[in-house]
Design a protein around this motif. Structure first.
Motif, short mmCIF file in Angstrom:
data_model
loop_
_atom_site.label_atom_id
_atom_site.label_comp_id
_atom_site.label_asym_id
_atom_site.label_seq_id
_atom_site.Cartn_x
_atom_site.Cartn_y
_atom_site.Cartn_z
N VAL A 26 -4.96 -0.40 -4.69
CA VAL A 26 -3.80 -1.30 -4.68
C VAL A 26 -3.83 -2.21 -5.93
N HIS A 27 -2.69 -2.31 -6.59
CA HIS A 27 -2.56 -3.19 -7.77
C HIS A 27 -1.77 -4.45 -7.42
N THR A 28 -2.07 -5.53 -8.16
CA THR A 28 -1.38 -6.81 -7.95
C THR A 28 -0.93 -7.36 -9.30
N THR A 29 -0.37 -8.57 -9.28
CA THR A 29 0.05 -9.22 -10.53
C THR A 29 -1.14 -9.53 -11.45
N ALA A 30 -2.37 -9.41 -10.93
CA ALA A 30 -3.52 -9.60 -11.82
C ALA A 30 -3.57 -8.52 -12.89
N ALA A 41 -1.93 -12.42 -2.81
CA ALA A 41 -1.61 -12.95 -1.47
C ALA A 41 -0.42 -12.18 -0.87
N GLU A 42 0.57 -11.88 -1.68
CA GLU A 42 1.74 -11.13 -1.18
C GLU A 42 1.38 -9.72 -0.73
N VAL A 43 0.53 -9.05 -1.52
CA VAL A 43 0.09 -7.70 -1.14
C VAL A 43 -0.66 -7.75 0.19
N THR A 44 -1.50 -8.78 0.35
CA THR A 44 -2.27 -8.92 1.58
C THR A 44 -1.35 -9.16 2.78
N ALA A 45 -0.33 -9.99 2.59
CA ALA A 45 0.64 -10.24 3.66
C ALA A 45 1.38 -8.95 4.01
N LEU A 46 1.73 -8.18 3.00
CA LEU A 46 2.41 -6.91 3.22
C LEU A 46 1.52 -5.94 4.00
N ALA A 47 0.24 -5.92 3.65
CA ALA A 47 -0.71 -5.05 4.36
C ALA A 47 -0.77 -5.44 5.84
N ALA A 48 -0.79 -6.75 6.10
CA ALA A 48 -0.83 -7.22 7.48
C ALA A 48 0.45 -6.79 8.21
N ALA A 49 1.59 -6.93 7.55
CA ALA A 49 2.87 -6.56 8.15
C ALA A 49 2.92 -5.07 8.46
N LYS A 50 2.22 -4.27 7.65
CA LYS A 50 2.20 -2.82 7.86
C LYS A 50 1.13 -2.40 8.85
N GLY A 51 0.33 -3.34 9.32
CA GLY A 51 -0.71 -3.03 10.28
C GLY A 51 -1.95 -2.38 9.68
N LEU A 68 -9.15 -10.98 -7.18
CA LEU A 68 -9.93 -10.82 -5.94
C LEU A 68 -10.03 -12.10 -5.12
N GLY A 69 -10.23 -13.22 -5.80
CA GLY A 69 -10.41 -14.49 -5.08
C GLY A 69 -9.21 -14.80 -4.20
N GLU A 70 -8.02 -14.72 -4.79
CA GLU A 70 -6.79 -15.02 -4.03
C GLU A 70 -6.62 -14.03 -2.88
N ALA A 71 -6.94 -12.75 -3.12
CA ALA A 71 -6.78 -11.75 -2.07
C ALA A 71 -7.73 -12.02 -0.91
N ILE A 72 -8.96 -12.35 -1.22
CA ILE A 72 -9.96 -12.58 -0.17
C ILE A 72 -9.55 -13.78 0.69
N GLU A 73 -9.06 -14.82 0.02
CA GLU A 73 -8.58 -16.01 0.74
C GLU A 73 -7.41 -15.64 1.67
N TYR A 84 -4.55 -13.68 6.89
CA TYR A 84 -3.74 -12.61 7.50
C TYR A 84 -4.58 -11.61 8.29
N GLN A 85 -5.89 -11.83 8.36
CA GLN A 85 -6.77 -10.92 9.08
C GLN A 85 -6.70 -9.51 8.55
N VAL A 86 -6.75 -9.39 7.24
CA VAL A 86 -6.84 -8.08 6.58
C VAL A 86 -8.14 -8.10 5.78
N GLU A 87 -8.96 -7.09 6.00
CA GLU A 87 -10.22 -7.02 5.26
C GLU A 87 -9.92 -6.66 3.80
N ILE A 88 -10.49 -7.43 2.88
CA ILE A 88 -10.27 -7.17 1.46
C ILE A 88 -11.54 -6.57 0.85
N VAL A 89 -11.40 -5.37 0.32
CA VAL A 89 -12.51 -4.73 -0.38
C VAL A 89 -12.38 -5.08 -1.86
N PRO A 90 -13.40 -5.71 -2.45
CA PRO A 90 -13.31 -6.03 -3.87
C PRO A 90 -13.41 -4.76 -4.71
#
Ligand code: AMP
Ligand code: FE
Ligand code: FE
Ligand code: ZN
Length: 275
Positions: free
Chosen positions: A8-12, A20-30, A45-50, A55-61
């Motif tokens: 997965v790619h982000t604005t980084a 954070a938006e990608v993580t929220a989207l992942a949560a919305a998609k289950g 990575l820092g923002e995603a992990i936070e 959102y209770q989505v596990e973030i793999v660095p």
């Protein structure tokens, strides 16, 4: 069954959604987990992990490093330590090399009368600025209909705003990921237009450098292709991984989670990483 997306790619880098938006989207998609694998940077990575905690989505660095082996080859790295000094040094070199290349592109654009300053591009797009960002800019300036069109008209090799850059070798990239305690994985093996013999050569070379996995599930790969890659991975003792290569707007045909990667794939990756 729960699903994950390990690419997965982000604005980084060149994605259009923030970590954070990608993580929220992942949560919305289950999705139960996503790996953030930006091109040549770990800065998202820092923002995603936070956000993952919220959102209770596990973030793999993760990371995706562009390398050269004959042609372009991308190496994913999972569970690498973002603060590894060796990794930092190499990524700084990549950013510096991109800066030199990007300044040349900006200069040529200004010669053509376009209002482009590299400092403002860096401020807007972050430290890793690539041709996809120039494609977005050209689209906004009305010189192209969309990102793909901008590449065709201006940014592909031989076109007016193409400038080459330097690449890390595959060996160096794999070794740097290992040095940062990460798992190096060959990304999207069918994107390199290799025949079976060449793909095996690439895999065997990668393994000789210390590569430990191969992306077997990927956007657009058929059941036959997935099965074939899984059998190759098993034959070579590589950890199979999978992900969509989600970028958001720059690659609108790719939706988050569309590679249908079962959670068991993440489990084997974790076992290998000792997590
Ligand atoms: P860069 O590393 O800055 O030269 O940009 C390379 C990135 O541009 C690749 O990872 C692709 O995502 C994207 N790219 C390269 N060629 C094309 C193309 N013809 N159409 C769309 N995107 C492209
Ligand atoms: Fe990209
Ligand atoms: Fe890639
Ligand atoms: Zn990617």
């Amino acid at each position: 069954m729960t699903y994950v997306d390990l690419h997965v790619h982000t604005t980084a880098s060149d994605g259009s959604f923030s970590p954070a938006e990608v993580t929220a989207l992942a949560a919305a998609k289950g999705l139960s987990a996503i790996a953030v694998t930006d091109h040549d940077t770990v800065s998202g990575l820092g923002e995603a992990i936070e956000a993952g905690i919220r959102y209770q989505v596990e973030i793999v660095p993760g990371i995706e490093i562009s390398t050269k082996f004959h042609g372009a080859v991308h190496i994913l790295g999972y569970y690498l330590r973002p603060d590894s000094p060796a990794l930092k040094e190499v990524l700084e070199w990549v950013v510096h090399d991109r800066d030199l290349r990007n300044e040349k592109i900006c200069k040529r654009m200004r010669e053509d009368g376009l209002p482009v300053e590299y400092a403002s591009l860096k401020a807007r797009f972050g430290e890793v600025v690539g041709r996809p960002h120039f494609a977005r800019l050209l689209t906004e300036l009305g010189l192209a209909g969309n990102v793909q069109d901008a590449f065709c008209r201006y940014l592909e090799k031989g076109k007016r705003y193409f400038e080459g850059r330097n690449f890390l070798s595959m060996e160096r990239s794999v070794k740097i990921i290992r040095e940062a305690a990460g798992i190096p994985v060959l990304a999207h093996p069918f994107q390199y237009r290799l025949d079976d013999k060449q793909l095996r050569e690439l895999i065997e070379y990668g393994i000789s450098c210390g590569m430990l996995g191969m992306e077997c599930l990927y956007t657009g790969y058929s059941e036959e292709q997935r099965t074939y890659l899984l059998s190759l991975a098993a034959e070579y003792g590589l950890i199979p991984t999978g992900g969509s290569d989600f970028h958001g707007m720059p690659k609108p045909h790719i939706t988050l989670g569309n590679a249908d990667v079962p959670f068991s794939f993440l489990q084997s990756l974790k076992n290998a990483a000792g997590r």
